[in-house]
Design an enzyme around this catalytic site. Structure first.
Site, PDB file in Angstrom:
ATOM      1  N   LYS A  50       0.829  -1.085  -0.077  1.00  0.00           N
ATOM      2  CA  LYS A  50       0.027   0.032   0.124  1.00  0.00           C
ATOM      3  C   LYS A  50       0.841   1.158  -0.056  1.00  0.00           C
ATOM      4  O   LYS A  50       0.416   2.618  -0.200  1.00  0.00           O
ATOM      5  CB  LYS A  50      -0.986  -0.139   1.193  1.00  0.00           C
ATOM      6  N   SER A  75      -7.852   0.033   8.436  1.00  0.00           N
ATOM      7  CA  SER A  75      -7.539  -1.088   9.418  1.00  0.00           C
ATOM      8  C   SER A  75      -6.136  -1.190   9.805  1.00  0.00           C
ATOM      9  O   SER A  75      -5.767  -2.018  10.773  1.00  0.00           O
ATOM     10  CB  SER A  75      -8.224  -2.424   8.978  1.00  0.00           C
ATOM     11  N   ASN A  77      -2.893  -1.289   7.302  1.00  0.00           N
ATOM     12  CA  ASN A  77      -1.625  -1.120   6.268  1.00  0.00           C
ATOM     13  C   ASN A  77      -1.686   0.173   5.521  1.00  0.00           C
ATOM     14  O   ASN A  77      -0.801   0.926   5.459  1.00  0.00           O
ATOM     15  CB  ASN A  77      -1.614  -2.452   5.377  1.00  0.00           C
ATOM     16  N   GLY A 178     -10.317  -3.918  -2.864  1.00  0.00           N
ATOM     17  CA  GLY A 178     -10.199  -4.050  -4.545  1.00  0.00           C
ATOM     18  C   GLY A 178      -9.097  -3.151  -5.106  1.00  0.00           C
ATOM     19  O   GLY A 178      -8.970  -3.245  -6.492  1.00  0.00           O
ATOM     20  N   LYS A 269      10.654 -18.856   4.313  1.00  0.00           N
ATOM     21  CA  LYS A 269      11.343 -18.123   5.243  1.00  0.00           C
ATOM     22  C   LYS A 269      11.107 -16.727   5.294  1.00  0.00           C
ATOM     23  O   LYS A 269      12.007 -15.931   5.729  1.00  0.00           O
ATOM     24  CB  LYS A 269      12.902 -18.421   5.382  1.00  0.00           C
TER      25      LYS A 269
END
Length: 312
Positions: A50, A75, A77, A178, A269
């Site tokens: 983002k 919420s 990020n 979206g 990892k």
């Protein structure tokens, strides 16, 4: 939003983003029966894709708008992304977050210089608090996913992936608000060679799946999913792009998400958050149709609450 718009956007934001690595896993390839290329946006600045859309959206503002600051509701990020992008561009950022957002994400927003405003955990409260800030400070509202500049920015992750792996046949991405899947679909359309976009979505928040079926924007009555970044809904800017360019939305269970997340941690990892694992979970759901295909998977972010992991 044409091909040149994506190219211009990518050139614009390059000084503010990382060209993230692409990883592979022989074991995961064997399990799926295909060649998978993981675009690791968990290594992006602030830990998620983002950053791309946030940086592009702020850079498109006028000097006066920048002076008055920006506001969003998120919420987690996009809250971090807008905070860090704004700080990098010397712009004030007001961030409305639900009180239930992970503490690690609230702390990150404050660490990046965002002005945190908490609200009740529902869309109406988020929108109301954002509007109050717009009216009080003349700040510009930037939507986390339903904004053309944000969509273009998010599409640059897939553009980079296709520049490294130009022969991909599919790209899988999570679906929340979206923005990522719309941007990805534009990039597969303009920069891929017969490359198709498929979305992964939790059964618990399957508005995108239902929207594609009905042909109109659907809403969610519950948001009971571990994938906290996918609790938002499609918007009128990204839905037409999704309708036109996304081949399919694949729904996955909570158990599917946890299994995929664990596999990424164990085999690649790397740290990914539950929302990111939804894309790989969708690949597993579709694996019978993907034999020997070359597949891109967008690992959308790695901002995890380590005190609340779904496995030990």
């Amino acid at each position: 939003m044409d091909k040149q718009s994506l190219i211009d956007c990518h050139n614009r934001i390059k000084p503010f983003i990382h060209n993230t690595p692409v990883l592979t896993s022989r074991l995961i390839d064997e399990v799926v029966g295909a060649q998978l290329y993981f675009k690791c946006e968990n290594f992006q600045r602030m830990g998620a894709f983002k950053m791309r859309g946030a940086a592009n959206a702020i850079m498109q503002l006028t000097d006066e708008q920048k002076q008055n600051g920006v506001v969003t509701h998120s919420s987690g990020n996009f809250a971090q992304a807008l905070s860090l992008s704004a700080k990098s561009l010397s712009v004030k950022a007001y961030i409305v977050m639900p009180s239930t957002a992970p503490e690690v994400k609230k702390d990150a927003v404050k660490g990046y210089g965002g002005i945190l405003v908490e609200c009740e955990p529902n869309l109406a409260a988020r929108e109301s608090a954002s509007q109050e800030i717009v009216e009080k400070y003349s700040a510009t509202f930037i939507h986390p996913s339903n904004d053309d500049h944000v969509i273009l920015g998010q599409g640059t992750a897939c553009k980079e992936l296709l520049e490294e792996q130009p022969n991909l046949e599919y790209v899988f991405t999570p679906v929340g608000g979206g923005g990522l899947i719309a941007g990805t679909a534009l990039s597969t359309h303009y920069f891929g060679s017969n490359c198709r976009t498929i979305g992964g979505e939790p059964f618990e928040v399957d508005d995108a799946y239902r929207s594609l079926k009905s042909g109109k924007l659907e809403t969610n009555t519950t948001t009971n999913t571990i994938a906290d970044g996918l609790k938002t809904q499609l918007g009128d800017r990204n839905f037409p792009i999704i309708q036109k360019h996304v081949e399919e939305i694949v729904r996955v269970t909570e158990a599917d998400i946890v299994a995929a997340m664990r596999l990424i941690w164990e085999r690649l990892k790397i740290v990914c958050e539950p929302s990111s694992a939804v894309a790989l979970a969708a690949v597993f759901k579709k694996k019978n149709d993907l034999n020997e295909k070359k597949i891109g998977v967008i690992v959308s972010g790695g901002n995890v609450d380590f005190g609340n992991l779904p496995f030990k």
